[in-house]
Design a protein around this motif. Structure first.
Motif, PDB file in Angstrom:
ATOM      1  N   THR A  59       0.851  -1.192   0.000  1.00 27.25           N
ATOM      2  CA  THR A  59       0.000   0.000   0.000  1.00 27.25           C
ATOM      3  C   THR A  59       0.882   1.236   0.000  1.00 27.25           C
ATOM      4  N   TYR A  60       0.286   2.408  -0.286  1.00 25.92           N
ATOM      5  CA  TYR A  60       1.055   3.648  -0.355  1.00 25.92           C
ATOM      6  C   TYR A  60       0.145   4.843  -0.091  1.00 25.92           C
ATOM      7  N   CYS A  61       0.773   5.989   0.173  1.00 26.77           N
ATOM      8  CA  CYS A  61       0.059   7.262   0.291  1.00 26.77           C
ATOM      9  C   CYS A  61       1.013   8.374  -0.110  1.00 26.77           C
ATOM     10  N   PRO A  62       0.714   9.162  -1.171  1.00 25.20           N
ATOM     11  CA  PRO A  62       1.606  10.248  -1.602  1.00 25.20           C
ATOM     12  C   PRO A  62       1.792  11.274  -0.498  1.00 25.20           C
ATOM     13  N   PRO A  63       3.014  11.776  -0.280  1.00 21.72           N
ATOM     14  CA  PRO A  63       3.269  12.735   0.805  1.00 21.72           C
ATOM     15  C   PRO A  63       2.550  14.057   0.640  1.00 21.72           C
ATOM     16  N   GLU A  64       2.148  14.420  -0.603  1.00 22.50           N
ATOM     17  CA  GLU A  64       1.468  15.701  -0.810  1.00 22.50           C
ATOM     18  C   GLU A  64      -0.023  15.610  -0.521  1.00 22.50           C
ATOM     19  N   HIS A  65      -0.534  14.430  -0.160  1.00 23.54           N
ATOM     20  CA  HIS A  65      -1.949  14.245   0.143  1.00 23.54           C
ATOM     21  C   HIS A  65      -2.140  13.956   1.629  1.00 23.54           C
ATOM     22  N   PRO A  66      -3.273  14.376   2.203  1.00 24.15           N
ATOM     23  CA  PRO A  66      -3.570  13.999   3.581  1.00 24.15           C
ATOM     24  C   PRO A  66      -3.785  12.486   3.652  1.00 24.15           C
ATOM     25  N   CYS A  67      -2.931  11.796   4.377  1.00 22.07           N
ATOM     26  CA  CYS A  67      -2.935  10.336   4.352  1.00 22.07           C
ATOM     27  C   CYS A  67      -3.998   9.796   5.297  1.00 22.07           C
ATOM     28  N   GLU A  68      -5.266   9.867   4.884  1.00 21.07           N
ATOM     29  CA  GLU A  68      -6.355   9.368   5.704  1.00 21.07           C
ATOM     30  C   GLU A  68      -6.524   7.862   5.560  1.00 21.07           C
ATOM     31  N   VAL A  69      -6.061   7.310   4.460  1.00 18.77           N
ATOM     32  CA  VAL A  69      -6.116   5.863   4.254  1.00 18.77           C
ATOM     33  C   VAL A  69      -5.038   5.498   3.237  1.00 18.77           C
ATOM     34  N   CYS A  70      -4.398   4.344   3.422  1.00 22.41           N
ATOM     35  CA  CYS A  70      -3.380   3.899   2.472  1.00 22.41           C
ATOM     36  C   CYS A  70      -4.055   3.261   1.261  1.00 22.41           C
ATOM     37  N   LEU A  71      -3.529   3.560   0.093  1.00 22.12           N
ATOM     38  CA  LEU A  71      -4.086   3.051  -1.162  1.00 22.12           C
ATOM     39  C   LEU A  71      -3.374   1.762  -1.568  1.00 22.12           C
ATOM     40  N   THR A  72      -4.090   0.887  -2.248  1.00 21.54           N
ATOM     41  CA  THR A  72      -3.511  -0.383  -2.676  1.00 21.54           C
ATOM     42  C   THR A  72      -2.642  -0.176  -3.909  1.00 21.54           C
ATOM     43  N   CYS A  73      -1.450  -0.744  -3.902  1.00 15.29           N
ATOM     44  CA  CYS A  73      -0.542  -0.621  -5.038  1.00 15.29           C
ATOM     45  C   CYS A  73      -1.130  -1.316  -6.270  1.00 15.29           C
ATOM     46  N   THR A  74      -0.824  -0.757  -7.436  1.00 16.29           N
ATOM     47  CA  THR A  74      -1.248  -1.376  -8.694  1.00 16.29           C
ATOM     48  C   THR A  74      -0.572  -2.742  -8.822  1.00 16.29           C
ATOM     49  N   PRO A  75      -1.351  -3.825  -8.976  1.00 17.56           N
ATOM     50  CA  PRO A  75      -0.742  -5.165  -8.964  1.00 17.56           C
ATOM     51  C   PRO A  75       0.054  -5.494 -10.222  1.00 17.56           C
ATOM     52  N   SER A  76      -0.332  -4.901 -11.375  1.00 18.95           N
ATOM     53  CA  SER A  76       0.362  -5.237 -12.618  1.00 18.95           C
ATOM     54  C   SER A  76       0.227  -4.087 -13.596  1.00 18.95           C
ATOM     55  N   CYS A  77       1.069  -4.100 -14.615  1.00 23.44           N
ATOM     56  CA  CYS A  77       1.046  -3.047 -15.636  1.00 23.44           C
ATOM     57  C   CYS A  77       0.176  -3.485 -16.817  1.00 23.44           C
ATOM     58  N   PRO A  78      -0.291  -2.528 -17.629  1.00 26.86           N
ATOM     59  CA  PRO A  78      -1.074  -2.864 -18.818  1.00 26.86           C
ATOM     60  C   PRO A  78      -0.239  -3.674 -19.812  1.00 26.86           C
ATOM     61  N   PRO A  79      -0.873  -4.343 -20.771  1.00 23.87           N
ATOM     62  CA  PRO A  79      -0.131  -5.091 -21.794  1.00 23.87           C
ATOM     63  C   PRO A  79       0.868  -4.204 -22.516  1.00 23.87           C
ATOM     64  N   GLY A  80       2.040  -4.716 -22.725  1.00 31.53           N
ATOM     65  CA  GLY A  80       3.083  -3.966 -23.419  1.00 31.53           C
ATOM     66  C   GLY A  80       3.910  -3.073 -22.514  1.00 31.53           C
ATOM     67  N   GLN A  81       3.651  -3.108 -21.189  1.00 31.70           N
ATOM     68  CA  GLN A  81       4.402  -2.278 -20.251  1.00 31.70           C
ATOM     69  C   GLN A  81       4.914  -3.124 -19.097  1.00 31.70           C
ATOM     70  N   ASP A  82       5.986  -2.636 -18.468  1.00 30.73           N
ATOM     71  CA  ASP A  82       6.571  -3.260 -17.289  1.00 30.73           C
ATOM     72  C   ASP A  82       6.729  -2.214 -16.198  1.00 30.73           C
TER      73      ASP A  82
END
Length: 340
Positions: A128-151
């Motif tokens: 999980t993560y929370c950008p430092p420039e945002h009020p961290c009221e809840v941690c967001l779930t990391c993106t599990p995978s990239c779109p096709p053709g990306q890493d």
């Protein structure tokens, strides 16, 4: 030594004496031009002092609080230490209490414990993560995978999501085509804007270029944005405290989050006052900001909304100040100040 030699030596000594005298006079003149320090100057806001019953007292050091204010000007009152793991004060303080230690949420983990001079440091748990420039009221779930053709080019961490990018195979060539296309379209747009600004003539000035590249508000010409917004006053018969309090929510909404700390510090809030507002409204960023402005108003009852707008302009947020001014006028909280 002959008469000629004595005369020559006397002349040299006179020249040397004159040169030394000139150097001394220049040094004295420069010293006299330096401003004198006045440690008892009470004008403005000082990080070193606070007011206690009309007396200017020296703040207690970080890690303590004021149990009793000073009795004589420019002295320190009774300072009592905070308790490790229970409360803290991160900066020199004039508060009559320490700030309560933060408790990490269930979706966070503790990086370092609370001590007398520093609050608990928490971060989002793995995945999980929370950008430092945002009020961290809840941690967001990391993106599990990239779109096709990306890493993943950068992995997810506690403060930022994973960053995807074209891989070395598949359709990565699309990006190489799209970038020039975007640049061509951008260049065409700037060219048409410049032609329009110059009236179709051949004379294109730096002002034309600046307005085309840095126009901040598409609804308004840059020349229409003044360095300072119009001065405001309360409508006749208005409930002034209510209108002023409602205006705080307008500032809270429209001042960019990344500039908020600079804004309130420029107003004169201390680090501890900012921390206290955050601690009192731990999960509500909106009320944190409102509390900070209320604290400023309590310390400066004679200052008005124009001071807030001028402070925004002083840190380069003229467009924000103008937008807030328009909003305050449209909501009838304030009117344009009548020229005498």
């Amino acid at each position: 030594m002959g008469p000629g030699g004595e005369a020559s030596g006397h002349t040299a000594r006179k020249s040397l004496d004159s040169m030394l005298l000139m150097i001394v006079l220049l040094a004295v003149s420069h010293t006299d031009s330096l401003p004198l320090r006045n440690d008892r100057d009470t004008s403005g806001t000082s990080e070193d002092y606070y007011s206690h019953h009309g007396i200017r007292c020296r703040r207690c050091p970080a890690g303590t609080y004021v149990e009793e204010g000073c009795a004589k000007p420019d002295t320190q009152g009774t300072c009592v230490p905070c308790s490790d793991g229970f409360n803290y004060s991160e900066h020199p303080t004039g508060l009559p209490h320490c700030l309560s230690c933060r408790r990490c949420r269930e979706d966070q983990e503790e990086v370092s414990p609370c001590i007398r001079t520093q609050d608990t440091v928490c971060r989002c748990k793995e995945g999980t993560y929370c950008p430092p420039e945002h009020p961290c009221e809840v941690c967001l779930t990391c993106t599990p995978s990239c779109p096709p053709g990306q890493d993943f080019k950068l992995p997810c961490n506690s403060t930022s999501n994973g960053q995807c990018g074209p891989n070395n195979y598949g359709h990565g060539w699309i990006g190489w085509i799209s970038v020039p296309a975007v640049l061509i379209l951008l260049g065409l747009g700037v060219y048409l804007c410049l032609r329009n600004r110059s009236g179709g003539g051949n004379s294109i000035t730096h002002t034309h270029i600046y307005r085309c590249l840095f126009k901040l508000d598409p609804r308004r010409e840059d020349s229409d944005i003044p360095l300072l917004p119009a001065r405001l006053s309360f409508p006749e018969g208005a409930d002034r405290e209510r209108n002023f309090s409602q205006a705080f929510y307008v500032f809270e909404k429209l001042v960019p989050f990344t500039y908020w700390a600079q804004f309130v510090r420029t107003l004169g809030l201390t680090g501890n006052e900012i921390k206290e507002a955050e601690a009192n409204n731990h999960r509500n960023a909106k009320e944190q900001r409102y509390d900070m402005l209320s604290t400023w108003h309590m310390h400066n009852p004679n200052r008005d909304v124009n001071c807030l707008l001028e402070t925004l302009c002083s840190i380069g947020l003229q467009t924000v100040a103008q937008t807030i001014t328009d909003n305050l006028l449209e909501s009838n909280l304030f009117v344009r100040h009548a020229q005498s």
